[in-house]
Design a protein around this motif. Structure first.
Motif, PDB file in Angstrom:
ATOM      1  N   TYR A   1      31.983 -72.182   9.667  1.00 44.06           N
ATOM      2  CA  TYR A   1      31.945 -71.114   8.672  1.00 44.06           C
ATOM      3  C   TYR A   1      31.242 -71.568   7.397  1.00 44.06           C
ATOM      4  CZ  TYR A   1      35.602 -69.605  11.840  1.00 44.06           C
ATOM      5  OH  TYR A   1      36.302 -69.264  12.968  1.00 44.06           O
ATOM      6  N   ASP A   2      30.382 -70.687   6.879  1.00 50.09           N
ATOM      7  CA  ASP A   2      29.797 -70.879   5.558  1.00 50.09           C
ATOM      8  C   ASP A   2      30.647 -70.127   4.538  1.00 50.09           C
ATOM      9  OD1 ASP A   2      27.588 -72.329   6.527  1.00 50.09           O
ATOM     10  OD2 ASP A   2      26.553 -70.471   7.045  1.00 50.09           O
ATOM     11  N   TRP A   3      30.726 -70.639   3.320  1.00 47.88           N
ATOM     12  CA  TRP A   3      31.525 -69.948   2.325  1.00 47.88           C
ATOM     13  C   TRP A   3      30.888 -70.076   0.945  1.00 47.88           C
ATOM     14  CZ3 TRP A   3      33.300 -73.486  -1.270  1.00 47.88           C
ATOM     15  CH2 TRP A   3      33.419 -74.818  -0.846  1.00 47.88           C
ATOM     16  N   THR A   4      31.215 -69.098   0.105  1.00 47.96           N
ATOM     17  CA  THR A   4      30.714 -69.038  -1.267  1.00 47.96           C
ATOM     18  C   THR A   4      31.880 -68.738  -2.192  1.00 47.96           C
ATOM     19  OG1 THR A   4      28.550 -68.218  -0.539  1.00 47.96           O
ATOM     20  CG2 THR A   4      29.146 -67.870  -2.856  1.00 47.96           C
ATOM     21  N   VAL A   5      31.997 -69.456  -3.279  1.00 50.48           N
ATOM     22  CA  VAL A   5      33.035 -69.187  -4.277  1.00 50.48           C
ATOM     23  C   VAL A   5      32.624 -67.972  -5.093  1.00 50.48           C
ATOM     24  CG1 VAL A   5      34.256 -70.064  -6.293  1.00 50.48           C
ATOM     25  CG2 VAL A   5      33.741 -71.604  -4.394  1.00 50.48           C
ATOM     26  N   VAL A   6      33.437 -66.921  -5.060  1.00 45.43           N
ATOM     27  CA  VAL A   6      33.138 -65.717  -5.838  1.00 45.43           C
ATOM     28  C   VAL A   6      34.041 -65.601  -7.059  1.00 45.43           C
ATOM     29  CG1 VAL A   6      32.242 -64.447  -3.858  1.00 45.43           C
ATOM     30  CG2 VAL A   6      34.683 -64.312  -4.386  1.00 45.43           C
ATOM     31  N   SER A   7      35.112 -66.395  -7.102  1.00 45.00           N
ATOM     32  CA  SER A   7      36.003 -66.343  -8.257  1.00 45.00           C
ATOM     33  C   SER A   7      36.874 -67.594  -8.256  1.00 45.00           C
ATOM     34  CB  SER A   7      36.894 -65.093  -8.202  1.00 45.00           C
ATOM     35  OG  SER A   7      37.759 -65.029  -9.323  1.00 45.00           O
ATOM     36  N   THR A   8      37.270 -68.040  -9.420  1.00 45.67           N
ATOM     37  CA  THR A   8      38.230 -69.140  -9.558  1.00 45.67           C
ATOM     38  C   THR A   8      39.386 -68.666 -10.422  1.00 45.67           C
ATOM     39  OG1 THR A   8      37.091 -70.031 -11.512  1.00 45.67           O
ATOM     40  CG2 THR A   8      36.442 -70.906  -9.356  1.00 45.67           C
ATOM     41  N   GLU A   9      40.544 -69.283 -10.248  1.00 48.38           N
ATOM     42  CA  GLU A   9      41.716 -68.894 -11.021  1.00 48.38           C
ATOM     43  C   GLU A   9      42.615 -70.091 -11.244  1.00 48.38           C
ATOM     44  OE1 GLU A   9      43.619 -65.865  -8.741  1.00 48.38           O
ATOM     45  OE2 GLU A   9      43.855 -67.112  -6.961  1.00 48.38           O
ATOM     46  N   GLU A  10      43.399 -70.030 -12.307  1.00 46.94           N
ATOM     47  CA  GLU A  10      44.335 -71.094 -12.618  1.00 46.94           C
ATOM     48  C   GLU A  10      45.608 -70.926 -11.796  1.00 46.94           C
ATOM     49  OE1 GLU A  10      44.845 -70.546 -16.804  1.00 46.94           O
ATOM     50  OE2 GLU A  10      43.203 -71.895 -17.308  1.00 46.94           O
ATOM     51  N   ARG A  11      46.366 -72.009 -11.679  1.00 49.09           N
ATOM     52  CA  ARG A  11      47.640 -71.962 -10.972  1.00 49.09           C
ATOM     53  C   ARG A  11      48.752 -71.854 -12.028  1.00 49.09           C
ATOM     54  NH1 ARG A  11      48.142 -76.214  -6.320  1.00 49.09           N
ATOM     55  NH2 ARG A  11      47.666 -77.619  -8.040  1.00 49.09           N
ATOM     56  N   TRP A  12      49.465 -70.729 -12.001  1.00 45.09           N
ATOM     57  CA  TRP A  12      50.532 -70.453 -12.955  1.00 45.09           C
ATOM     58  C   TRP A  12      51.875 -70.473 -12.242  1.00 45.09           C
ATOM     59  CZ3 TRP A  12      49.979 -68.335 -18.189  1.00 45.09           C
ATOM     60  CH2 TRP A  12      48.662 -68.378 -18.658  1.00 45.09           C
ATOM     61  N   VAL A  13      52.946 -70.552 -13.039  1.00 40.17           N
ATOM     62  CA  VAL A  13      54.293 -70.444 -12.494  1.00 40.17           C
ATOM     63  C   VAL A  13      55.025 -69.335 -13.252  1.00 40.17           C
ATOM     64  CG1 VAL A  13      55.184 -72.262 -14.027  1.00 40.17           C
ATOM     65  CG2 VAL A  13      56.428 -71.663 -11.928  1.00 40.17           C
ATOM     66  N   ALA A  14      55.710 -68.449 -12.520  1.00 49.25           N
ATOM     67  CA  ALA A  14      56.491 -67.368 -13.125  1.00 49.25           C
ATOM     68  C   ALA A  14      57.963 -67.779 -13.110  1.00 49.25           C
ATOM     69  CB  ALA A  14      56.302 -66.072 -12.357  1.00 49.25           C
ATOM     70  N   LEU A  15      58.618 -67.661 -14.267  1.00 53.26           N
ATOM     71  CA  LEU A  15      60.009 -68.087 -14.414  1.00 53.26           C
ATOM     72  C   LEU A  15      60.843 -66.969 -15.014  1.00 53.26           C
ATOM     73  CD1 LEU A  15      59.250 -71.582 -15.995  1.00 53.26           C
ATOM     74  CD2 LEU A  15      60.080 -71.184 -13.672  1.00 53.26           C
TER      75      LEU A  15
ATOM     76  N   GLY B   1      39.580 -58.488  -9.766  1.00 60.56           N
ATOM     77  CA  GLY B   1      38.175 -58.126  -9.909  1.00 60.56           C
ATOM     78  C   GLY B   1      37.284 -58.635  -8.796  1.00 60.56           C
ATOM     79  N   LEU B   2      37.880 -58.984  -7.640  1.00 56.34           N
ATOM     80  CA  LEU B   2      37.084 -59.563  -6.570  1.00 56.34           C
ATOM     81  C   LEU B   2      36.220 -58.545  -5.837  1.00 56.34           C
ATOM     82  CD1 LEU B   2      39.460 -62.162  -4.893  1.00 56.34           C
ATOM     83  CD2 LEU B   2      37.505 -62.585  -6.369  1.00 56.34           C
ATOM     84  N   VAL B   3      36.705 -57.315  -5.704  1.00 57.68           N
ATOM     85  CA  VAL B   3      35.926 -56.324  -4.959  1.00 57.68           C
ATOM     86  C   VAL B   3      34.539 -56.132  -5.576  1.00 57.68           C
ATOM     87  CG1 VAL B   3      35.782 -53.922  -4.250  1.00 57.68           C
ATOM     88  CG2 VAL B   3      37.930 -55.165  -3.992  1.00 57.68           C
ATOM     89  N   PRO B   4      34.405 -55.961  -6.896  1.00 57.06           N
ATOM     90  CA  PRO B   4      33.048 -55.870  -7.458  1.00 57.06           C
ATOM     91  C   PRO B   4      32.201 -57.105  -7.165  1.00 57.06           C
ATOM     92  CG  PRO B   4      34.659 -55.111  -9.052  1.00 57.06           C
ATOM     93  CD  PRO B   4      35.434 -55.720  -7.924  1.00 57.06           C
ATOM     94  N   SER B   5      32.840 -58.295  -7.149  1.00 53.04           N
ATOM     95  CA  SER B   5      32.096 -59.522  -6.842  1.00 53.04           C
ATOM     96  C   SER B   5      31.583 -59.512  -5.412  1.00 53.04           C
ATOM     97  CB  SER B   5      32.993 -60.750  -7.069  1.00 53.04           C
ATOM     98  OG  SER B   5      33.413 -60.843  -8.401  1.00 53.04           O
ATOM     99  N   ILE B   6      32.426 -59.002  -4.498  1.00 54.00           N
ATOM    100  CA  ILE B   6      32.019 -58.936  -3.090  1.00 54.00           C
ATOM    101  C   ILE B   6      30.877 -57.942  -2.920  1.00 54.00           C
ATOM    102  CG2 ILE B   6      32.794 -58.391  -0.754  1.00 54.00           C
ATOM    103  CD1 ILE B   6      35.638 -59.105  -1.730  1.00 54.00           C
ATOM    104  N   VAL B   7      31.019 -56.778  -3.546  1.00 59.05           N
ATOM    105  CA  VAL B   7      29.977 -55.750  -3.453  1.00 59.05           C
ATOM    106  C   VAL B   7      28.652 -56.286  -4.005  1.00 59.05           C
ATOM    107  CG1 VAL B   7      29.263 -53.484  -4.270  1.00 59.05           C
ATOM    108  CG2 VAL B   7      31.619 -53.847  -3.532  1.00 59.05           C
ATOM    109  N   GLU B   8      28.737 -57.023  -5.108  1.00 54.96           N
ATOM    110  CA  GLU B   8      27.525 -57.590  -5.707  1.00 54.96           C
ATOM    111  C   GLU B   8      26.889 -58.630  -4.790  1.00 54.96           C
ATOM    112  OE1 GLU B   8      26.219 -60.061  -9.744  1.00 54.96           O
ATOM    113  OE2 GLU B   8      28.168 -59.084  -9.617  1.00 54.96           O
ATOM    114  N   ALA B   9      27.749 -59.396  -4.092  1.00 62.21           N
ATOM    115  CA  ALA B   9      27.232 -60.435  -3.195  1.00 62.21           C
ATOM    116  C   ALA B   9      26.647 -59.857  -1.909  1.00 62.21           C
ATOM    117  CB  ALA B   9      28.345 -61.434  -2.859  1.00 62.21           C
ATOM    118  N   LEU B  10      27.000 -58.607  -1.581  1.00 63.90           N
ATOM    119  CA  LEU B  10      26.540 -57.972  -0.338  1.00 63.90           C
ATOM    120  C   LEU B  10      25.891 -56.628  -0.657  1.00 63.90           C
ATOM    121  CD1 LEU B  10      29.743 -58.728   1.760  1.00 63.90           C
ATOM    122  CD2 LEU B  10      27.545 -59.898   1.952  1.00 63.90           C
TER     123      LEU B  10
END
Length: 224
Positions: A153-167, A105-114
């Motif tokens: 560089y300036d940066w903005t957090v647009v999304s956060t996510e957990e770290r998972w492991v696939a087994l 869902g990052l593309v909508p976040s980017i579009v919203e930010a710009l």
């Protein structure tokens, strides 16, 4: 061949830190071998040794000292040129750099930010920690933190996510709701390439592992 702006940024970082290790890990967020290769390529291009180095010390040569103020000026002029062109553009178009598929869902976040901008996307290799910003391939980038911390560089957090492991379904830990990183220390991992530097270490949780052998690597590149 002519040097890239990125090569000059790498040179300036080493010249200011007088340490390949600190420049690589604390400012550029790339692996030290990658930084050494880039500096060596710059030296070949310039036909001059820029640093005197041994196992303990790094010092600028006369050629390196001559290049340093000019390299800083070139980088500053390049940034001024980019800003001037951006201000003069009639169309509101931004090229967005990325290194892996932009999902979650990052593309909508980017579009919203710009708002009001037309976005064009360009994939950048993992070897470039600036995701295309360093040499002007892109105007803005979507990147996982950490990003190069040299203040450029300036940066903005647009999304956060957990770290998972696939087994695999039959794995001894597959039925667990949570798995400690120490329990995965001996497991083979599909990983980013070594050129990804600190990004690769983060997703392998290298700072959280214990034991003499952190991981038996089954390295598969996750990018073209």
């Amino acid at each position: 061949m002519d040097a890239h702006i990125r090569d000059l940024r790498y040179f300036v970082a080493v010249a200011e830190e007088l340490s390949f290790t600190r420049a690589a890990t604390e400012r550029l967020f790339i692996s030290q071998p990658s930084l050494s290769r880039q500096i060596r390529q710059l030296e070949l291009t310039m036909r001059a040794r820029l640093f005197d180095r041994d196992r303990r010390t790094v010092a600028l040569t006369d050629a390196g000292a001559a290049l340093l103020p000019l390299a800083r000026r070139i980088i500053e002029q390049w940034e001024d040129a980019r800003r001037a062109v951006a201000s003069a553009r009639e169309e509101r178009t931004l090229t967005v750099g990325f290194q892996t598929r932009i999902g979650r869902g990052l593309v909508p976040s980017i579009v919203e930010a710009l708002p009001g901008w037309e976005l064009r996307f360009r994939q950048i290799t993992w070897a470039d920690p600036t995701v295309g910003l360093g040499d002007g391939q892109v105007d803005v980038a979507v990147a996982w933190l950490p990003v190069p911390g040299d203040g450029v560089y300036d940066w903005t957090v647009v999304s956060t996510e957990e770290r998972w492991v696939a087994l695999p379904a039959g794995h001894r830990l597959a039925g667990r709701a949570e798995v400690g990183l120490a329990e995965l220390a001996g497991e083979p991992f599909v990983a980013l390439p070594r050129t990804a530097g600190p990004m690769r270490d983060f997703w392998l949780a290298a700072d959280r592992r214990t034991g003499p052998a952190l991981v038996r690597e089954f390295v598969r590149c996750l990018c073209p």
